[in-house]
Scaffold this motif. Structure first.
Motif, PDB file in Angstrom:
ATOM      1  N   GLY A 198      11.244   2.354   7.822  1.00 19.72           N
ATOM      2  CA  GLY A 198      10.860   1.823   6.523  1.00 19.72           C
ATOM      3  C   GLY A 198       9.504   1.150   6.526  1.00 19.72           C
ATOM      4  O   GLY A 198       9.116   0.531   5.542  1.00 19.72           O
ATOM      5  N   TYR A 199       8.759   1.282   7.621  1.00 19.73           N
ATOM      6  CA  TYR A 199       7.471   0.606   7.746  1.00 19.73           C
ATOM      7  C   TYR A 199       6.353   1.634   7.851  1.00 19.73           C
ATOM      8  O   TYR A 199       6.516   2.684   8.480  1.00 19.73           O
ATOM      9  N   TYR A 241      16.006   4.080   3.410  1.00 12.68           N
ATOM     10  CA  TYR A 241      14.658   3.596   3.692  1.00 12.68           C
ATOM     11  C   TYR A 241      13.679   3.875   2.554  1.00 12.68           C
ATOM     12  O   TYR A 241      12.496   3.572   2.674  1.00 12.68           O
ATOM     13  N   SER A 242      14.159   4.450   1.477  1.00 15.82           N
ATOM     14  CA  SER A 242      13.282   4.801   0.365  1.00 15.82           C
ATOM     15  C   SER A 242      12.774   3.552  -0.352  1.00 15.82           C
ATOM     16  O   SER A 242      13.508   2.581  -0.538  1.00 15.82           O
ATOM     17  N   GLU A 243      11.519   3.598  -0.771  1.00 18.68           N
ATOM     18  CA  GLU A 243      10.927   2.482  -1.509  1.00 18.68           C
ATOM     19  C   GLU A 243      11.245   2.554  -2.989  1.00 18.68           C
ATOM     20  O   GLU A 243      10.942   1.628  -3.744  1.00 18.68           O
ATOM     21  N   ARG A 244      11.841   3.650  -3.422  1.00 20.50           N
ATOM     22  CA  ARG A 244      12.266   3.813  -4.819  1.00 20.50           C
ATOM     23  C   ARG A 244      13.778   3.933  -4.864  1.00 20.50           C
ATOM     24  O   ARG A 244      14.404   4.398  -3.907  1.00 20.50           O
ATOM     25  N   PRO A 250      16.055  -0.884  -2.660  1.00 27.43           N
ATOM     26  CA  PRO A 250      14.885  -1.100  -1.808  1.00 27.43           C
ATOM     27  C   PRO A 250      14.672  -2.569  -1.429  1.00 27.43           C
ATOM     28  O   PRO A 250      14.052  -2.866  -0.412  1.00 27.43           O
TER      29      PRO A 250
END
Length: 221
Positions: A61-62, A116-119, A173
């Motif tokens: 996630g980074y 791990y999605s940012e959305r 998220p």
């Protein structure tokens, strides 16, 4: 002159081949980065990456290219590993005969896809009467309270696949597992809508990279 880290890398590989469990997390990351970053000592980068990710579980996630010395190739490399894990879990889930006997199995299946999605991503698992996975659909991307998640669309997908039950899932998220009022409202709406088509809603999972919440287990469903 041969760089000092060349011999170090060979020793790391030898240790890994003999006893991988004995290695530190940063040494595993160091070995991985060695396949992407050529001609450099990647030990400082591995330690820096691990520090910023707050542990090895946070790497997917980074954005690793934010680390000095790393670039887009390292981002692509870790995305490739994450996609590999996602497909492994998809293959396992498609062969699994009792996926819904535990939400832990659903979490392992979806963790690398949406955890791990940012959305926010809203997905549905479709199952037959023996709880075998018949289909997996991404219904929407964006915030759940704004997304067009309609029970009829889920029902249509289920009927097309010959499914009699569904498990809905979406990610947070923010990593907060507490259901929002919108989460609860949408769950009730979908459950009521699917029942009109004799399709059972078995569970709703909120998923993050660190864990999950099962509506059924927590008494929300």
């Amino acid at each position: 002159m041969k760089k000092h880290y060349h011999g170090h890398r060979s020793r790391l590989k030898e240790r890994f081949s003999q006893n991988p469990e004995s290695m530190f997390d940063y040494e595993i990351i160091e070995l991985l980065l060695g396949y992407v970053v050529k001609g450099k000592d990647v030990k400082p980068m591995a330690k820096d990456l691990l520090k910023h990710c707050e542990g090895i579980s946070g790497i997917f996630g980074y954005k690793s290219s934010d680390i000095k010395g790393l670039g887009e190739e390292s981002d692509l490399f870790f995305r490739l590993i994450r996609e590999f894990y996602r497909r492994v879990n998809l293959d396992k889930a498609e062969k699994e005969k009792s996926l819904v006997d535990s939400p832990d199995k659903v979490y392992e299946f979806l963790k690398y896809h949406i955890g791990y999605s940012e959305r926010e991503v809203f997905v549905v698992l479709l199952l037959d009467s023996s709880n075998t996975v018949k289909g997996y659909e991404v219904m929407s991307e964006g915030t759940v309270n704004q997304a067009n998640v309609y029970p009829r669309e889920i029902a249509n997908k289920a009927l097309q696949k010959g499914a009699t039950a569904a498990i809905i899932c979406h990610n947070h998220p923010s990593a907060n597992l507490k259901p929002s009022n919108d989460d609860l409202r949408i769950t009730r709406k979908i459950k009521e809508g699917l029942s009109l088509f004799d399709i059972a809603l078995l569970d709703h999972l909120i998923i993050t990279a660190q864990g999950f919440l099962s509506f059924k287990r927590e008494g929300y469903l």
